[in-house]
Design a protein around this motif. Structure first.
Motif, PDB file in Angstrom:
ATOM      1  N   LYS A 172      16.727 -38.595  19.563  1.00  0.00           N
ATOM      2  CA  LYS A 172      17.650 -37.590  20.122  1.00  0.00           C
ATOM      3  C   LYS A 172      18.942 -37.535  19.325  1.00  0.00           C
ATOM      4  O   LYS A 172      19.487 -36.465  19.094  1.00  0.00           O
ATOM      5  CB  LYS A 172      17.964 -37.925  21.575  1.00  0.00           C
ATOM      6  CG  LYS A 172      16.873 -37.483  22.512  1.00  0.00           C
ATOM      7  CD  LYS A 172      17.339 -37.627  23.937  1.00  0.00           C
ATOM      8  CE  LYS A 172      16.308 -37.052  24.873  1.00  0.00           C
ATOM      9  NZ  LYS A 172      16.745 -37.155  26.253  1.00  0.00           N
ATOM     10  N   GLU A 173      19.414 -38.722  18.949  1.00  0.00           N
ATOM     11  CA  GLU A 173      20.651 -38.764  18.161  1.00  0.00           C
ATOM     12  C   GLU A 173      20.454 -38.005  16.847  1.00  0.00           C
ATOM     13  O   GLU A 173      21.331 -37.256  16.415  1.00  0.00           O
ATOM     14  CB  GLU A 173      21.032 -40.227  17.869  1.00  0.00           C
ATOM     15  CG  GLU A 173      22.250 -40.334  16.967  1.00  0.00           C
ATOM     16  CD  GLU A 173      22.462 -41.727  16.415  1.00  0.00           C
ATOM     17  OE1 GLU A 173      22.180 -42.698  17.143  1.00  0.00           O
ATOM     18  OE2 GLU A 173      22.914 -41.829  15.260  1.00  0.00           O
TER      19      GLU A 173
ATOM     20  N   LEU B 161      20.542 -34.351  17.540  1.00  0.00           N
ATOM     21  CA  LEU B 161      21.911 -33.891  17.759  1.00  0.00           C
ATOM     22  C   LEU B 161      22.667 -33.762  16.438  1.00  0.00           C
ATOM     23  O   LEU B 161      23.306 -32.749  16.157  1.00  0.00           O
ATOM     24  CB  LEU B 161      22.629 -34.872  18.701  1.00  0.00           C
ATOM     25  CG  LEU B 161      24.063 -34.609  19.134  1.00  0.00           C
ATOM     26  CD1 LEU B 161      25.071 -35.219  18.190  1.00  0.00           C
ATOM     27  CD2 LEU B 161      24.371 -33.122  19.355  1.00  0.00           C
ATOM     28  N   ARG B 162      22.525 -34.803  15.607  1.00  0.00           N
ATOM     29  CA  ARG B 162      23.230 -34.775  14.318  1.00  0.00           C
ATOM     30  C   ARG B 162      22.783 -33.569  13.500  1.00  0.00           C
ATOM     31  O   ARG B 162      23.591 -32.892  12.858  1.00  0.00           O
ATOM     32  CB  ARG B 162      22.979 -36.063  13.540  1.00  0.00           C
ATOM     33  CG  ARG B 162      23.761 -37.257  14.096  1.00  0.00           C
ATOM     34  CD  ARG B 162      23.433 -38.529  13.334  1.00  0.00           C
ATOM     35  NE  ARG B 162      24.118 -39.695  13.890  1.00  0.00           N
ATOM     36  CZ  ARG B 162      25.351 -40.081  13.536  1.00  0.00           C
ATOM     37  NH1 ARG B 162      26.015 -39.409  12.615  1.00  0.00           N
ATOM     38  NH2 ARG B 162      25.903 -41.134  14.087  1.00  0.00           N
ATOM     39  N   LYS B 163      21.477 -33.301  13.536  1.00  0.00           N
ATOM     40  CA  LYS B 163      20.981 -32.145  12.783  1.00  0.00           C
ATOM     41  C   LYS B 163      21.504 -30.843  13.397  1.00  0.00           C
ATOM     42  O   LYS B 163      21.880 -29.923  12.674  1.00  0.00           O
ATOM     43  CB  LYS B 163      19.459 -32.158  12.776  1.00  0.00           C
ATOM     44  CG  LYS B 163      18.893 -33.229  11.841  1.00  0.00           C
ATOM     45  CD  LYS B 163      17.460 -32.961  11.509  1.00  0.00           C
ATOM     46  CE  LYS B 163      17.150 -33.485  10.122  1.00  0.00           C
ATOM     47  NZ  LYS B 163      15.851 -33.023   9.655  1.00  0.00           N
ATOM     48  N   ALA B 164      21.528 -30.776  14.738  1.00  0.00           N
ATOM     49  CA  ALA B 164      21.981 -29.554  15.398  1.00  0.00           C
ATOM     50  C   ALA B 164      23.420 -29.229  15.011  1.00  0.00           C
ATOM     51  O   ALA B 164      23.766 -28.069  14.836  1.00  0.00           O
ATOM     52  CB  ALA B 164      21.857 -29.706  16.906  1.00  0.00           C
ATOM     53  N   VAL B 165      24.260 -30.268  14.860  1.00  0.00           N
ATOM     54  CA  VAL B 165      25.659 -29.984  14.522  1.00  0.00           C
ATOM     55  C   VAL B 165      25.886 -29.941  13.015  1.00  0.00           C
ATOM     56  O   VAL B 165      27.021 -29.893  12.567  1.00  0.00           O
ATOM     57  CB  VAL B 165      26.650 -30.980  15.179  1.00  0.00           C
ATOM     58  CG1 VAL B 165      26.519 -30.930  16.689  1.00  0.00           C
ATOM     59  CG2 VAL B 165      26.450 -32.382  14.643  1.00  0.00           C
ATOM     60  N   GLY B 166      24.797 -29.943  12.239  1.00  0.00           N
ATOM     61  CA  GLY B 166      24.975 -29.650  10.817  1.00  0.00           C
ATOM     62  C   GLY B 166      24.589 -30.721   9.824  1.00  0.00           C
ATOM     63  O   GLY B 166      24.806 -30.548   8.630  1.00  0.00           O
ATOM     64  N   ALA B 167      24.011 -31.855  10.294  1.00  0.00           N
ATOM     65  CA  ALA B 167      23.594 -32.880   9.333  1.00  0.00           C
ATOM     66  C   ALA B 167      22.390 -32.369   8.560  1.00  0.00           C
ATOM     67  O   ALA B 167      21.451 -31.850   9.151  1.00  0.00           O
ATOM     68  CB  ALA B 167      23.233 -34.170  10.056  1.00  0.00           C
ATOM     69  N   LYS B 168      22.444 -32.511   7.242  1.00  0.00           N
ATOM     70  CA  LYS B 168      21.291 -32.124   6.431  1.00  0.00           C
ATOM     71  C   LYS B 168      20.331 -33.309   6.360  1.00  0.00           C
ATOM     72  O   LYS B 168      20.696 -34.443   6.661  1.00  0.00           O
ATOM     73  CB  LYS B 168      21.752 -31.745   5.020  1.00  0.00           C
ATOM     74  CG  LYS B 168      22.542 -30.460   5.037  1.00  0.00           C
ATOM     75  CD  LYS B 168      22.972 -30.075   3.634  1.00  0.00           C
ATOM     76  CE  LYS B 168      23.931 -28.914   3.722  1.00  0.00           C
ATOM     77  NZ  LYS B 168      24.553 -28.609   2.452  1.00  0.00           N
ATOM     78  N   ASN B 169      19.108 -33.010   5.905  1.00  0.00           N
ATOM     79  CA  ASN B 169      18.111 -34.079   5.770  1.00  0.00           C
ATOM     80  C   ASN B 169      18.660 -35.251   4.963  1.00  0.00           C
ATOM     81  O   ASN B 169      18.441 -36.410   5.293  1.00  0.00           O
ATOM     82  CB  ASN B 169      16.857 -33.543   5.071  1.00  0.00           C
ATOM     83  CG  ASN B 169      16.121 -32.543   5.948  1.00  0.00           C
ATOM     84  OD1 ASN B 169      16.546 -32.298   7.077  1.00  0.00           O
ATOM     85  ND2 ASN B 169      15.052 -31.993   5.441  1.00  0.00           N
TER      86      ASN B 169
ATOM     87  N   HIS C   1      12.286 -32.522  13.064  1.00  0.00           N
ATOM     88  CA  HIS C   1      12.752 -31.173  13.338  1.00  0.00           C
ATOM     89  C   HIS C   1      13.803 -31.242  14.451  1.00  0.00           C
ATOM     90  O   HIS C   1      13.598 -31.918  15.453  1.00  0.00           O
ATOM     91  CB  HIS C   1      11.577 -30.294  13.768  1.00  0.00           C
ATOM     92  CG  HIS C   1      11.922 -28.847  13.745  1.00  0.00           C
ATOM     93  ND1 HIS C   1      12.650 -28.255  14.726  1.00  0.00           N
ATOM     94  CD2 HIS C   1      11.670 -27.881  12.822  1.00  0.00           C
ATOM     95  CE1 HIS C   1      12.823 -26.969  14.433  1.00  0.00           C
ATOM     96  NE2 HIS C   1      12.234 -26.719  13.273  1.00  0.00           N
ATOM     97  N   PRO C   2      14.933 -30.561  14.269  1.00  0.00           N
ATOM     98  CA  PRO C   2      16.025 -30.728  15.244  1.00  0.00           C
ATOM     99  C   PRO C   2      15.612 -30.423  16.691  1.00  0.00           C
ATOM    100  O   PRO C   2      15.980 -31.167  17.598  1.00  0.00           O
ATOM    101  CB  PRO C   2      17.110 -29.776  14.749  1.00  0.00           C
ATOM    102  CG  PRO C   2      16.514 -28.963  13.665  1.00  0.00           C
ATOM    103  CD  PRO C   2      15.327 -29.702  13.143  1.00  0.00           C
ATOM    104  N   ILE C   3      14.839 -29.353  16.896  1.00  0.00           N
ATOM    105  CA  ILE C   3      14.493 -28.991  18.279  1.00  0.00           C
ATOM    106  C   ILE C   3      13.615 -30.066  18.903  1.00  0.00           C
ATOM    107  O   ILE C   3      13.865 -30.539  20.021  1.00  0.00           O
ATOM    108  CB  ILE C   3      13.746 -27.639  18.317  1.00  0.00           C
ATOM    109  CG1 ILE C   3      14.639 -26.538  17.775  1.00  0.00           C
ATOM    110  CG2 ILE C   3      13.314 -27.305  19.741  1.00  0.00           C
ATOM    111  CD1 ILE C   3      13.883 -25.257  17.510  1.00  0.00           C
TER     112      ILE C   3
ATOM    113  N   LEU D 279      15.564 -33.206  19.626  1.00  0.00           N
ATOM    114  CA  LEU D 279      16.453 -33.098  20.790  1.00  0.00           C
ATOM    115  C   LEU D 279      15.666 -33.186  22.096  1.00  0.00           C
ATOM    116  O   LEU D 279      16.158 -33.700  23.086  1.00  0.00           O
ATOM    117  CB  LEU D 279      17.199 -31.755  20.750  1.00  0.00           C
ATOM    118  CG  LEU D 279      18.433 -31.707  19.851  1.00  0.00           C
ATOM    119  CD1 LEU D 279      18.928 -30.272  19.727  1.00  0.00           C
ATOM    120  CD2 LEU D 279      19.541 -32.584  20.419  1.00  0.00           C
TER     121      LEU D 279
END
Lengths: 414, 233
Positions: free
Chosen positions: A313-314, A317-325, A406-408, A411
Motif C-alpha cells: 500500500k505504501e 501511495l508513493r506512486k500515486a503521489v508521483g514516485a517513478k519506478n 501498479h499503483p491502483i 493501493l
C-alpha cells in the motif's frame, strides 16, 4: 534524489523490527565477522612473527647437514669442523660475512641444588651471541679466549634461569652440573625468539671446545651440527646464499650438484613461507565467508520480498503521489543496503572484539610474547564495501518487484 | 515535467471523448468504461456516482492518470495526452493532481509533517522547503498543533485532514477524492466535507467518487454511471 530521506526511512524500518532485522542480518554478521577476524588475526600474527624474526636478525642463513649423500657415499663423510668455519670466514668470495655461529647441540640434564632440569646444551664459539642477538641481562657472555681455553663456563637463557634461580642475577657465579661436570654460571642472556622454537627450549650455552672436551660422545668430537652465517646489512640474500653454498661445496670437496647434502634456510624464506600459508588460510576462510555471505544475502532477499509485500500500500501511495519506478527501486535497494551495511558494521565490531579478546588471552598465557593488536584499514574498508554490495546485489530482485507494482492494484492490496 | 499552462475560465480543464477501458481476464474482455464523454470546467465540484461495478472507480483512475485508457482521447488543460507511459503519468500525478483516499494511506511511523511533504520530495523540492510548505497546509486544515504527531496518534478525521493537506501540498489543478468519508463517522464526515467544500469555494476543481447521497449533495454536479456509461450528467 532524496538519498538522506531513503536512508532515514530505512533506519526507521530497521528500528521498528529490531529482532527480525538482527536475525536477517545474522548471515552477513557472521560472514563479515569472519573476514575481519581472519584478516586482522593474520596481520597480528605476521607482525608478531616479523618482530620476533627481526629481533633474531633476518640477515642470517642457517645451514645444516642432512647427511643424504646418495647410495654410494657413507653418511658420516660430511660434517662441518672449526677449520671449515675459518675457511669460510677467510674466503674472498664471502667478504660480507660478519659472524658465524657454529653450533654443536645435545640434550642433557642440568643439576642444581638437588633438582634436575632437561636442557638443550648449545656448544658454540663466542660468535653465537652476536649472530643470534643474544645479549646479557645479567653477568656476561664468554670471550673468545675463554672459549678457546675450553673453560667450564656456562651462559643460561633468561626464562630458564628464572625457573631455577628465581632471578637472573641470583644465577651469576653459581655452580651447576651437567653429566657430572661442574660449570660456573657466567651470565644470563635473553630468550631465543619463540622461546627457542619447537624444540622447546631450556637452552644453555657453553664454549664449543668445552662441549667436545666434557659432554660430546667421542664420535661427535669436532663435528658441528649446524651453522648460522650472519652477513652485512644490504647484502642480496639469494646471491650471497648461492656463493656460500658454492664455497662450502668447494671446501668439503663435494660435486656442484650435491645440493641435497644441505639443509638451507634463511629467515626471509621463513617469512615468505609463512606469508604463503597465511594466504592459503585466508583464501580458505574467505571461501567460507563467501558462502556465509551468499546465505545471508538470500536471507536479505527473502526479508525484502516480505517487506515489499507488507508495504504494498505504501508503494501504491508513493506512486500515486508521483514516485517513478526508479525512485521505488532506489528506495528498496537502499533499504537492503542499509540492512546489510548495519549487519556488516556489527560483524566488523564483533570480529575486531573477538580478535582483541584472542590477543588478550594469548598475552595472558604467554606474557613474554607481547602480541600487539593492530587494525587493518584495508580489511575494514573491504568488509564495509562487501556488505553494502551484498545488500544491493540481493536487494535488486525485491526492489525491482516493488518498482513494477501498479499503483491502483498496490493501493487496493489487502 | 509536463507543460501544463493554467487554463482560462472558459476552457475545460478536463475533456474526454469516447474514452474506453477494457480489462482482460484471460481471453474474456471486461469493458469497465465504454465510450465516455465528459467535460470538467475549472472550479467545478463533481460527484462521480453509481452502483458498484458501474465503472466509476475505473473512470476516476483514468481521469487521475493512475491508469491508461484502451481508446479515446483525453485533453488536460488544453493538452492532448497521448503519452501514457508510467513515468510520464507519474510526473502528471505529481505536478497537477492531488489525491484523497478513503483509507487515508498515510505512511506509518512518519509525522504528519513528513506525510504531507512526501509528494514534494518526488518533485525534487528540498526537504526543508517541503516541510515549510507542509506546515503551512497542516495549519490550513486545522492541524497546526499536530504537525509532529504520527498517524496512530491521530483520530480518523485528523488523519483525513493530513491526507487532504498532502493532496494540496503541490497546489494541484484537480483534487481527486475517492470516497473521502467512507471510513469516518457522520459527524466527522460532515467536518471533512465542509473542508472540501471550502476548497471548492476557494476555486479548486474537485472530482469525488462516492455512493452516498448526502455526501454527493456537497457537489454542484453529479455524474451518474451505470455499466461503464454515463447515464446522467
Amino acid at each position: 534524489m532524496m538519498l538522506a530521506t531513503h536512508i532515514q526511512t530505512s533506519i526507521k524500518q530497521l528500528l521498528a523490527n529490531k529482532g527480525k532485522a538482527f536475525l536477517t542480518m545474522l548471515g552477513i554478521i557472521i560472514g563479515i565477522g569472519s573476514v575481519i577476524m581472519i584478516m586482522t588475526l593474520g596481520e597480528i600474527a605476521k607482525q608478531f612473527l616479523l618482530s620476533q624474526i627481526t629481533q633474531f636478525g633476518t640477515n642470517v642463513v642457517e645451514i645444516g647437514i642432512t647427511g643424504e649423500l646418495g647410495p654410494f657415499q657413507s653418511q658420516t663423510d660430511v660434517y662441518f669442523t672449526l677449520d671449515d668455519i675459518k675457511a669460510l670466514e677467510q674466503s674472498s668470495l664471502l667478504t660480507e660475512i660478519t659472524g658465524i655461529s657454529s653450533a654443536y647441540t645435545l640434550s642433557s640434564t642440568l643439576e642444581y641444588a638437588g633438582d634436575s632440569h632437561a636442557v638443550s646444551v648449545w656448544g658454540d664459539t663466542e660468535a653465537a651471541f652476536s649472530v643470534n642477538n643474544l645479549n646479557p641481562v645479567a653477568g656476561r657472555v664468554y670471550t673468545a679466549a675463554e672459549a678457546d681455553r675450553a673453560d667450564r663456563s656456562i651462559v643460561l637463557t633468561e626464562r630458564f634461569a628464572e625457573e631455577v634461580f628465581d632471578t637472573a642475577i641470583k644465577a651469576i657465579g653459581k655452580t651447576i652440573r651437567i653429566n657430572g661436570t661442574s660449570f660456573n654460571v657466567l651470565g644470563v642472556v635473553n630468550d631465543l625468539p619463540f622461546g627457542g622454537g619447537p624444540i622447546g627450549g631450556n637452552y644453555v650455552f657453553i664454549p664449543l671446545k668445552t662441549a667436545y672436551a666434557y659432554l660430546a660422545p667421542s664420535e661427535d668430537v669436532n663435528k658441528i651440527t649446524f651453522i648460522l652465517v650472519e652477513f652485512a646489512e644490504g647484502t642480496e640474500p639469494a646471491g650471497f646464499q648461492d656463493r656460500l653454498l658454492f664455497e662450502i661445496k668447494r671446501i668439503k670437496h663435494l660435486d656442484n650438484d650435491q645440493d641435497d647434502v644441505f639443509f638451507v634456510a634463511n629467515r626471509q624464506q621463513f617469512l615468505d613461507i609463512f606469508d604463503n600459508v597465511l594466504l592459503a588460510i585466508q583464501l580458505f576462510v574467505a571461501a567460507i565467508a563467501a558462502i556465509s555471505l551468499i546465505v545471508g544475502g538470500i536471507g536479505i532477499m527473502n526479508i525484502m520480498l516480505v517487506t515489499v509485500k507488507e508495504r504494498t500500500k505504501e508503494i501504491g501511495l508513493r506512486k500515486a503521489v508521483g514516485a517513478k519506478n526508479r525512485s521505488i527501486l532506489i528506495q528498496f535497494l537502499i533499504e537492503a543496503a542499509v540492512l546489510t551495511t548495519v549487519g556488516g558494521i556489527i560483524g566488523i565490531v564483533g570480529g575486531l572484539g573477538l580478535c582483541y579478546l584472542a590477543v588478550m588471552v594469548v598475552n595472558a598465557v604467554q606474557p613474554d610474547w607481547q602480541i600487539q593488536f593492530v587494525l587493518v584499514p584495508l580489511a575494514i574498508g573491504l568488509a564495509c564495501g562487501v556488505s553494502m554490495l551484498t545488500g544491493i546485489g540481493f536487494g535488486l530482485y525485491p526492489a525491482w518487484k516493488a518498482s513494477r507494482l501498479h499503483p491502483i492494484e498496490a493501493l487496493r492490496y489487502e | 515535467m509536463p507543460t501544463s499552462p493554467r487554463p482560462s475560465k472558459t476552457e475545460a480543464i478536463i475533456r474526454i471523448t469516447t474514452l474506453t477501458k477494457t480489462y482482460w481476464n484471460g481471453a474474456v474482455a471486461i469493458p469497465a468504461v465504454q465510450g465516455v464523454d465528459l467535460t470538467v470546467r475549472p472550479g467545478e465540484f463533481i460527484a462521480l456516482m453509481g452502483p458498484s461495478g458501474s465503472g466509476k472507480s475505473t473512470l476516476m483512475n483514468l481521469l487521475a492518470f493512475l491508469d491508461a485508457p484502451s481508446s479515446g482521447s483525453y485533453w488536460f488543460a488544453g493538452n492532448n495526452i497521448t503519452d501514457f507511459s508510467e513515468d510520464y503519468l507519474a510526473d502528471l500525478r505529481n505536478s497537477v493532481l492531488g489525491f484523497v483516499f478513503q483509507q487515508f494511506h498515510l505512511l506509518p511511523r512518519t509525522t504528519a509533517l513528513d506525510n504531507v511533504a512526501l509528494p514534494l520530495l518526488y518533485t525534487g523540492v528540498k526537504r526543508k522547503q517541503a516541510r515549510l510548505r507542509a506546515a503551512e497546509l497542516l495549519q490550513k486544515v486545522g492541524l497546526g498543533d499536530r504537525v509532529y504527531h504520527r498517524p496512530n496518534e491521530l483520530s480518523g478525521g485528523q488523519q483525513q485532514r493530513v491526507s487532504i493537506a498532502r493532496a494540496l501540498v503541490n497546489n494541484p489543478m484537480v483534487l481527486f477524492c475517492d470516497e473521502p468519508t467512507g471510513n469516518l463517522d457522520t459527524k466527522t464526515s460532515g467536518d471533512i466535507m465542509k473542508l472540501i467544500s471550502q476548497l471548492h469555494h476557494e476555486g479548486k476543481t474537485i472530482i469525488m467518487v462516492t455512493h452516498a447521497e448526502e455526501i454527493a449533495d456537497y457537489a454542484e454536479r453529479r455524474v451518474q454511471l451505470r455499466d461503464g456509461k454515463i447515464v446522467q450528467s
